[in-house]
Design an enzyme around this catalytic site. Sequence first.
Site, mmCIF file in Angstrom:
data_model
loop_
_atom_site.group_PDB
_atom_site.id
_atom_site.type_symbol
_atom_site.label_atom_id
_atom_site.label_comp_id
_atom_site.label_asym_id
_atom_site.label_seq_id
_atom_site.Cartn_x
_atom_site.Cartn_y
_atom_site.Cartn_z
ATOM 1 N N GLY A 98 19.583 11.621 13.901
ATOM 2 C CA GLY A 98 19.840 10.226 13.572
ATOM 3 C C GLY A 98 21.179 10.054 12.892
ATOM 4 N N GLY A 100 23.117 10.174 10.256
ATOM 5 C CA GLY A 100 23.039 10.723 8.908
ATOM 6 C C GLY A 100 24.125 10.231 7.978
ATOM 7 N N ARG A 101 25.242 9.753 8.530
ATOM 8 C CA ARG A 101 26.300 9.201 7.692
ATOM 9 C C ARG A 101 27.030 8.047 8.371
ATOM 10 N NH1 ARG A 101 31.010 13.891 7.847
ATOM 11 N NH2 ARG A 101 30.727 14.505 10.012
ATOM 12 N N LYS A 120 31.533 5.192 9.387
ATOM 13 C CA LYS A 120 31.152 6.601 9.301
ATOM 14 C C LYS A 120 31.581 7.140 7.943
ATOM 15 C CE LYS A 120 31.489 11.041 11.713
ATOM 16 N NZ LYS A 120 32.032 11.742 12.905
ATOM 17 N N ASP A 132 24.729 14.100 1.958
ATOM 18 C CA ASP A 132 25.143 12.989 1.097
ATOM 19 C C ASP A 132 25.570 11.760 1.892
ATOM 20 O OD1 ASP A 132 27.635 13.697 2.100
ATOM 21 O OD2 ASP A 132 28.303 14.669 0.258
ATOM 22 N N ARG A 183 34.556 2.875 13.200
ATOM 23 C CA ARG A 183 34.585 3.198 14.624
ATOM 24 C C ARG A 183 34.109 1.990 15.440
ATOM 25 N NH1 ARG A 183 31.658 8.977 15.386
ATOM 26 N NH2 ARG A 183 29.746 7.787 15.030
ATOM 27 N N ASP A 259 23.066 15.155 21.213
ATOM 28 C CA ASP A 259 23.197 14.001 20.328
ATOM 29 C C ASP A 259 24.645 13.567 20.166
ATOM 30 O OD1 ASP A 259 23.007 16.602 18.819
ATOM 31 O OD2 ASP A 259 23.803 15.354 17.209
ATOM 32 N N ASP A 269 32.165 11.432 18.570
ATOM 33 C CA ASP A 269 31.954 12.414 17.501
ATOM 34 C C ASP A 269 33.024 13.500 17.487
ATOM 35 O OD1 ASP A 269 29.833 11.043 16.529
ATOM 36 O OD2 ASP A 269 28.302 12.342 17.344
#
Length: 492
Positions: A98, A100-101, A120, A132, A183, A259, A269
């Site tokens: 998922g 995460g950041r 992001k 974190d 982004r 992913d 990514d």
Amino acid sequence: MNAVVDESPEVVPSLVWNNRFAALGTDFHTKLKPTKLPSPYWVSRNLTLARDLGLDANWFESQAALALFTGNRMAQGSQPLASVYSGHQFGQWAGQLGDGRAILLGELQTTSGPQEIQLKGAGATPYSRMGDGRAVLRSSIREYLCSEAMHGLGIPTTRALCVTGSDAKVRREQIETAAVVTRTAPSFIRFGHFEHFSYSDQHEQLKALADFVIDNFYPDCRDAAQPYAALLQAVSERTAHMVAAWQAVGFCHGVMNTDNMSILGLTIDYGPFQFLDAFDPDHICNHSDTQGRYAYNKQPNIAYWNLFCLGQALLPLMDSQEQALAALESYKTVFPEALQARMCAKLGLPDKRADDKSLIENIFKLLAADKVDYTIFWRRLGTFSTVQGREAVRDLFLDRPAFDLWALSYSERLALVNKGLQADLMMKNNPKYVLRNHLGEQAIQAAKLNDFSGVNTLLTLLQAPFDEHPSQEGSAGFPPDWAASIEISCSS
């Protein structure tokens, strides 16, 4: 001292937020606000993309814009969320992952169609897996510059609107400072979104997601006899074209997990990426990739493997496995054709002939044998028709007799091509500038000292990589010796 943050919603001038992905429901995401960063500042703003998005130029320079794109202030009408997905990482099923950041603010209607806006590094989400949720200045600059470099090269990609920074500390291998990169993309949906619902037997949600993607991004598939097989074929073909573009320009993604694969065939990514310096087909750009799964020459097969995983995820929506396999077959046809077309364009050949394949294969063998600088070779090849230019190309090789044999075949082939058309093709398909690791590293080191001029100079350069830029000639030269010691990993 932390800055005082205005809690009131920000009205982005003349723009209206839509939230189509949010409307899918809570099975697909968690609504949450970004986590604020203290005392944010601008690192770089992409004025070209801002204009394309319809952002007011004066507003884009404001403190309100800075707060919005750091996650310190919310936009009126947006519905921030983090999406859930799963995936295969380094060939192994990793289960639920998922955002995460990353936090999706919503979607803006632009002259080029709807564009999602995502932060992001905007803080922890339910999918951060003990992380974190932050991004560091180093990785944010790399993504910002590379996504715009890829766009400048004409390669399908997510894009980057801006980077904001903060002196807030973030622990990675060492203590670094925080940053947020904004982004944009028509959609950030990944192969892993489909895997998530398929592997958890949530077939209603799987169908809803597939219908959402078809209706909004692949409408032609709706009229097909088997819409979901048609979707898989369309994604396969877009992915084939994207990876062919990577290979042609010498781009290594570094972490092609399912992913990290876009359902729209976009490069997404940017972590341990690299543009090749010396040509090595076995090059592994990701220091974390100890088995070499994502080496440059393996990227085409890995893309197919990922598409096979997508096909498996879509099986509950199809009549048979044979349907999925038939849809995937198009990749095996489209990729080699797309790659050959791109390589012929780099050679200045407007039409395809039977012997062009061997011409391409042979020059790759020579490049690999002598570890020739990939970008410089192709750019110099554009001057091959002159005596001086041909000698400049020849000087790149250690095995001069082998090059001379290839050059003879190439000369005979060029004799059949209009010289004006040849030169135009080569200058439009062989960039002078790519985001080499050492160029990015120099900009990053300066940025750590609050000098962002290198980032902005590179941004301008990479947005027009085929132009000459006489004042930046040094950025088109051979990499320094120390560039070979730069290590990039999944934390990059």
